[in-house]
Motif scaffolding. Structure first.
Motif, PDB file in Angstrom:
ATOM      1  N   ALA A 294       0.843  -1.189   0.000  1.00 36.22           N
ATOM      2  CA  ALA A 294       0.000   0.000   0.000  1.00 36.22           C
ATOM      3  C   ALA A 294       0.884   1.248   0.000  1.00 36.22           C
ATOM      4  CB  ALA A 294      -0.906   0.006   1.222  1.00 36.22           C
ATOM      5  N   VAL A 295       0.406   2.293  -0.648  1.00 32.85           N
ATOM      6  CA  VAL A 295       1.151   3.563  -0.636  1.00 32.85           C
ATOM      7  C   VAL A 295       1.357   4.019   0.807  1.00 32.85           C
ATOM      8  CG1 VAL A 295       1.061   5.993  -1.278  1.00 32.85           C
ATOM      9  CG2 VAL A 295       0.350   4.252  -2.920  1.00 32.85           C
ATOM     10  N   ARG A 296       0.370   3.775   1.635  1.00 35.47           N
ATOM     11  CA  ARG A 296       0.464   4.175   3.039  1.00 35.47           C
ATOM     12  C   ARG A 296       1.669   3.519   3.708  1.00 35.47           C
ATOM     13  NH1 ARG A 296      -1.157   2.305   7.974  1.00 35.47           N
ATOM     14  NH2 ARG A 296      -1.701   3.901   9.532  1.00 35.47           N
ATOM     15  N   THR A 297       1.981   2.297   3.316  1.00 37.69           N
ATOM     16  CA  THR A 297       3.141   1.603   3.885  1.00 37.69           C
ATOM     17  C   THR A 297       4.423   2.377   3.622  1.00 37.69           C
ATOM     18  OG1 THR A 297       2.090  -0.560   3.622  1.00 37.69           O
ATOM     19  CG2 THR A 297       4.488  -0.533   3.833  1.00 37.69           C
ATOM     20  N   ILE A 298       4.546   2.930   2.429  1.00 36.72           N
ATOM     21  CA  ILE A 298       5.751   3.699   2.087  1.00 36.72           C
ATOM     22  C   ILE A 298       5.856   4.933   2.970  1.00 36.72           C
ATOM     23  CG2 ILE A 298       6.950   4.948   0.260  1.00 36.72           C
ATOM     24  CD1 ILE A 298       5.624   3.093  -1.757  1.00 36.72           C
ATOM     25  N   TYR A 299       4.726   5.610   3.188  1.00 34.65           N
ATOM     26  CA  TYR A 299       4.740   6.795   4.052  1.00 34.65           C
ATOM     27  C   TYR A 299       5.068   6.426   5.492  1.00 34.65           C
ATOM     28  CZ  TYR A 299       2.936  10.018   0.532  1.00 34.65           C
ATOM     29  OH  TYR A 299       2.797  10.811  -0.573  1.00 34.65           O
ATOM     30  N   VAL A 300       4.487   5.327   5.972  1.00 31.46           N
ATOM     31  CA  VAL A 300       4.711   4.920   7.356  1.00 31.46           C
ATOM     32  C   VAL A 300       6.163   4.516   7.586  1.00 31.46           C
ATOM     33  CG1 VAL A 300       4.152   3.165   9.101  1.00 31.46           C
ATOM     34  CG2 VAL A 300       2.316   4.243   7.781  1.00 31.46           C
ATOM     35  N   LYS A 301       6.721   3.744   6.668  1.00 26.29           N
ATOM     36  CA  LYS A 301       8.063   3.201   6.855  1.00 26.29           C
ATOM     37  C   LYS A 301       9.172   4.163   6.442  1.00 26.29           C
ATOM     38  CE  LYS A 301       6.750  -0.799   8.411  1.00 26.29           C
ATOM     39  NZ  LYS A 301       7.055  -1.235   9.796  1.00 26.29           N
ATOM     40  N   PHE A 302       8.916   4.988   5.425  1.00 24.24           N
ATOM     41  CA  PHE A 302       9.993   5.816   4.868  1.00 24.24           C
ATOM     42  C   PHE A 302       9.678   7.306   4.839  1.00 24.24           C
ATOM     43  CE2 PHE A 302      10.181   1.601   2.879  1.00 24.24           C
ATOM     44  CZ  PHE A 302      11.440   1.199   3.278  1.00 24.24           C
ATOM     45  N   GLY A 303       8.452   7.684   5.127  1.00 28.55           N
ATOM     46  CA  GLY A 303       8.103   9.101   5.151  1.00 28.55           C
ATOM     47  C   GLY A 303       7.793   9.704   3.801  1.00 28.55           C
ATOM     48  N   GLY A 304       7.914   8.926   2.736  1.00 32.23           N
ATOM     49  CA  GLY A 304       7.640   9.435   1.394  1.00 32.23           C
ATOM     50  C   GLY A 304       8.709   9.003   0.410  1.00 32.23           C
ATOM     51  N   LYS A 305       8.700   9.627  -0.761  1.00 29.69           N
ATOM     52  CA  LYS A 305       9.606   9.192  -1.824  1.00 29.69           C
ATOM     53  C   LYS A 305      11.068   9.506  -1.514  1.00 29.69           C
ATOM     54  CE  LYS A 305       9.320  10.923  -6.075  1.00 29.69           C
ATOM     55  NZ  LYS A 305       8.932  11.145  -7.495  1.00 29.69           N
ATOM     56  N   ALA A 306      11.338  10.675  -0.941  1.00 37.95           N
ATOM     57  CA  ALA A 306      12.727  11.017  -0.610  1.00 37.95           C
ATOM     58  C   ALA A 306      13.289  10.040   0.424  1.00 37.95           C
ATOM     59  CB  ALA A 306      12.810  12.453  -0.099  1.00 37.95           C
ATOM     60  N   GLY A 307      12.459   9.678   1.394  1.00 44.01           N
ATOM     61  CA  GLY A 307      12.899   8.709   2.399  1.00 44.01           C
ATOM     62  C   GLY A 307      13.160   7.343   1.799  1.00 44.01           C
ATOM     63  N   LEU A 308      12.343   6.968   0.833  1.00 44.72           N
ATOM     64  CA  LEU A 308      12.545   5.682   0.158  1.00 44.72           C
ATOM     65  C   LEU A 308      13.817   5.716  -0.678  1.00 44.72           C
ATOM     66  CD1 LEU A 308      11.572   2.859  -0.467  1.00 44.72           C
ATOM     67  CD2 LEU A 308      10.029   3.812  -2.202  1.00 44.72           C
ATOM     68  N   PHE A 309      14.089   6.839  -1.322  1.00 40.25           N
ATOM     69  CA  PHE A 309      15.330   6.983  -2.079  1.00 40.25           C
ATOM     70  C   PHE A 309      16.531   6.874  -1.130  1.00 40.25           C
ATOM     71  CE2 PHE A 309      18.746   9.397  -4.127  1.00 40.25           C
ATOM     72  CZ  PHE A 309      18.739   8.844  -5.403  1.00 40.25           C
ATOM     73  N   SER A 310      16.411   7.479   0.053  1.00 40.75           N
ATOM     74  CA  SER A 310      17.478   7.366   1.047  1.00 40.75           C
ATOM     75  C   SER A 310      17.711   5.910   1.435  1.00 40.75           C
ATOM     76  CB  SER A 310      17.123   8.174   2.305  1.00 40.75           C
ATOM     77  OG  SER A 310      17.078   9.551   2.037  1.00 40.75           O
TER      78      SER A 310
END
Length: 220
Positions: A52-68
């Protein structure tokens, strides 16, 4: 007798949850490399990773966090089998030689070069991308060396008139040379392993030649 109650479906086990997150990071890395940062949406990543998109926000805070997380995962992979710079008791040159090879394997890998190109191309329009890259990549490497050079046993071997941060910067500059510049513009220009090793040895000797105290000034 009471009827049997169906087992409630619990949350995924910790190992399964970790595996899903790792898969998510791998999927994100592939999409970033294929399409660039700005052309990849969280919906696109979530769909391909089956989360879920929500999972990305919860775990990484968004796209920049996922890139990190993508940068951090690559860095951890290449440094996983290296001696801990904070505790290694080997001679300084041996410790730095080990670090140098791991570091160069990382920064000259095809994935690292591709992500570096993305940051250069898109950082002006997306400042948080450059910040995320710097914080998890170059800054971590620099601080890793600063901690090594700050160790009392190591500091006693180095010139005390040069700040630790400058020692770290100059060490990386001597090791890197123009490798990254050539790889960015000439993707197939990576030298053979034996040539790279020779270049690293020369760079390390140049750094230590300027960074070490003279024998008559070394303290115990």
């Amino acid at each position: 007798m009471l009827p049997c109650q169906p087992k409630a479906q619990g949350r995924p086990k910790a190992a399964e949850a970790e595996a899903r997150l790792q898969e998510l990071v791998v999927v994100a890395a592939q999409l970033f490399m294929e399409k660039g940062y700005n052309k990849v949406s969280l919906e696109m990543i979530a769909k391909q990773a089956r989360v879920a998109v929500r999972t990305i926000y919860v775990k990484f805070g968004g796209k920049a966090g996922l890139f990190s997380a993508v940068i951090a995962a690559g860095r951890n992979h290449f440094f996983a089998d290296m001696d801990d710079l904070d505790t290694s008791t080997r001679p300084l040159r041996d410790v730095l030689a080990d670090f140098a090879m791991h570091f160069m394997d990382l920064v000259t890998s095809p994935v690292a070069v591709a992500l570096h190109r993305i940051v250069i191309a898109e950082s002006q329009s997306t400042p948080e991308l450059a910040q995320a890259y710097y914080e998890v990549g170059p800054r971590q490497t620099r601080e890793q060396l600063i901690r090594l050079f700050a160790r009392p046993d190591v500091r006693a071997q180095l010139r005390d008139d040069v700040p630790l941060e400058m020692l770290a910067v100059q060490c990386l500059n001597c090791l890197m040379g123009d490798h990254m510049r050539r790889l960015l513009f000439q993707p197939d220009s990576s030298p053979p392993p034996e040539v790279l090793q020779r270049q690293l040895d020369i760079g390390l000797d140049m750094f230590l030649g300027g960074a070490l105290r003279r024998p008559d000034t070394v303290t115990a």
